[in-house]
Design a protein around this motif. Structure first.
Motif, short mmCIF file in Angstrom:
data_model
loop_
_atom_site.label_atom_id
_atom_site.label_comp_id
_atom_site.label_asym_id
_atom_site.label_seq_id
_atom_site.Cartn_x
_atom_site.Cartn_y
_atom_site.Cartn_z
N SER A 11 11.94 -17.70 -51.09
CA SER A 11 11.83 -18.60 -49.94
C SER A 11 10.48 -19.32 -50.02
O SER A 11 9.57 -18.88 -50.70
CB SER A 11 11.98 -17.86 -48.60
N LEU A 12 10.41 -20.44 -49.33
CA LEU A 12 9.22 -21.29 -49.36
C LEU A 12 8.62 -21.36 -47.96
O LEU A 12 9.34 -21.30 -46.97
CB LEU A 12 9.61 -22.69 -49.81
N GLY A 13 7.31 -21.50 -47.89
CA GLY A 13 6.67 -21.59 -46.59
C GLY A 13 5.45 -22.49 -46.63
O GLY A 13 4.88 -22.76 -47.69
N TYR A 14 5.07 -22.96 -45.46
CA TYR A 14 3.88 -23.79 -45.32
C TYR A 14 3.22 -23.47 -43.99
O TYR A 14 3.87 -23.51 -42.93
CB TYR A 14 4.24 -25.28 -45.38
N ASN A 15 1.93 -23.16 -44.01
CA ASN A 15 1.17 -22.90 -42.80
C ASN A 15 0.50 -24.20 -42.38
O ASN A 15 -0.38 -24.70 -43.09
CB ASN A 15 0.13 -21.80 -43.06
N VAL A 16 0.93 -24.74 -41.25
CA VAL A 16 0.44 -26.04 -40.78
C VAL A 16 -1.06 -25.99 -40.47
O VAL A 16 -1.81 -26.89 -40.85
CB VAL A 16 1.24 -26.51 -39.55
N GLN A 17 -1.51 -24.95 -39.78
CA GLN A 17 -2.92 -24.87 -39.40
C GLN A 17 -3.83 -24.70 -40.61
O GLN A 17 -4.88 -25.32 -40.69
CB GLN A 17 -3.14 -23.73 -38.41
N LEU A 18 -3.44 -23.84 -41.54
CA LEU A 18 -4.28 -23.57 -42.71
C LEU A 18 -4.03 -24.53 -43.88
O LEU A 18 -4.79 -24.53 -44.85
CB LEU A 18 -4.06 -22.13 -43.20
N LYS A 19 -2.96 -25.32 -43.75
CA LYS A 19 -2.56 -26.24 -44.82
C LYS A 19 -2.42 -25.49 -46.16
O LYS A 19 -2.95 -25.89 -47.19
CB LYS A 19 -3.54 -27.39 -44.95
N GLN A 20 -1.65 -24.39 -46.11
CA GLN A 20 -1.41 -23.56 -47.28
C GLN A 20 0.08 -23.47 -47.58
O GLN A 20 0.89 -23.33 -46.65
CB GLN A 20 -1.96 -22.14 -47.08
N SER A 39 -1.33 -24.01 -54.74
CA SER A 39 -1.75 -25.40 -54.53
C SER A 39 -0.49 -26.24 -54.32
O SER A 39 0.62 -25.81 -54.66
CB SER A 39 -2.52 -25.92 -55.74
N ALA A 40 -0.65 -27.45 -53.82
CA ALA A 40 0.52 -28.32 -53.60
C ALA A 40 1.25 -28.59 -54.91
O ALA A 40 2.48 -28.55 -54.96
CB ALA A 40 0.07 -29.64 -52.95
N GLY A 41 0.52 -28.85 -55.99
CA GLY A 41 1.15 -29.12 -57.28
C GLY A 41 1.91 -27.93 -57.84
O GLY A 41 3.03 -28.06 -58.33
N ASP A 42 1.31 -26.75 -57.76
CA ASP A 42 1.97 -25.54 -58.24
C ASP A 42 3.20 -25.23 -57.38
O ASP A 42 4.23 -24.80 -57.89
CB ASP A 42 1.02 -24.35 -58.22
N PHE A 43 3.09 -25.46 -56.08
CA PHE A 43 4.20 -25.22 -55.17
C PHE A 43 5.40 -26.11 -55.54
O PHE A 43 6.52 -25.63 -55.62
CB PHE A 43 3.75 -25.50 -53.73
N LEU A 44 5.13 -27.40 -55.79
CA LEU A 44 6.21 -28.32 -56.16
C LEU A 44 6.85 -27.93 -57.49
O LEU A 44 8.08 -27.93 -57.63
CB LEU A 44 5.68 -29.75 -56.24
N ALA A 45 6.03 -27.58 -58.47
CA ALA A 45 6.57 -27.21 -59.79
C ALA A 45 7.41 -25.95 -59.70
O ALA A 45 8.52 -25.88 -60.25
CB ALA A 45 5.42 -27.03 -60.78
N LEU A 46 6.91 -24.95 -59.00
CA LEU A 46 7.65 -23.68 -58.90
C LEU A 46 8.92 -23.84 -58.08
O LEU A 46 9.98 -23.32 -58.45
CB LEU A 46 6.74 -22.60 -58.29
N SER A 47 8.85 -24.60 -56.99
CA SER A 47 10.06 -24.79 -56.17
C SER A 47 11.11 -25.59 -56.95
O SER A 47 12.30 -25.27 -56.87
CB SER A 47 9.73 -25.47 -54.83
N ASP A 48 10.71 -26.57 -57.75
CA ASP A 48 11.67 -27.29 -58.61
C ASP A 48 12.31 -26.36 -59.63
O ASP A 48 13.50 -26.43 -59.88
CB ASP A 48 10.99 -28.47 -59.32
N MET A 49 11.51 -25.52 -60.24
CA MET A 49 12.01 -24.58 -61.23
C MET A 49 13.09 -23.69 -60.61
O MET A 49 14.15 -23.47 -61.19
CB MET A 49 10.86 -23.71 -61.75
N PHE A 50 12.85 -23.19 -59.42
CA PHE A 50 13.80 -22.30 -58.77
C PHE A 50 15.03 -23.05 -58.25
O PHE A 50 16.12 -22.49 -58.22
CB PHE A 50 13.12 -21.52 -57.64
N ARG A 51 14.87 -24.29 -57.83
CA ARG A 51 16.00 -25.07 -57.33
C ARG A 51 16.94 -25.52 -58.44
O ARG A 51 18.15 -25.53 -58.26
CB ARG A 51 15.51 -26.32 -56.59
#
Length: 80
Positions: A11-20, A39-51
């Motif tokens: 699952s994926l998550g984002y903390n709005v206050q901490l911007k994490q 990081s934002a870049g690592d998050f995008l790459a990993l989420s694409d890999m899993f999707r």
């Protein structure tokens, strides 16, 4: 000796206050989820890999994810 485990769920998550960005995953045979802060870049790459790839395995010794082997020139027709 390398130990490979299949990733059962993620699952994926984002903390709005901490911007994490957070990535959670569960491995076969485990009863707990693992969390990564990315990081934002690592998050995008990993989420694409899993999707778009699967199944995904995790090497418990080297601490990395890997997709199944694919033939050279293999195209995912759903992306075209």
């Amino acid at each position: 000796m390398m130990a490979w485990k299949t990733v059962e769920r993620y699952s994926l998550g984002y903390n709005v206050q901490l911007k994490q960005f957070y990535f959670y995953y569960e491995l076969e045979g485990d009863s707990t989820a693992h969390q990564l802060t990315l990081s934002a870049g690592d998050f995008l790459a990993l989420s694409d890999m899993f999707r778009y790839e699967g199944p995904i395995s995790f090497n418990t010794e080297g601490q990395y994810f890997a997709t199944r082997p694919a033939p050279v020139g293999d195209r995912d027709e759903s992306l075209l």
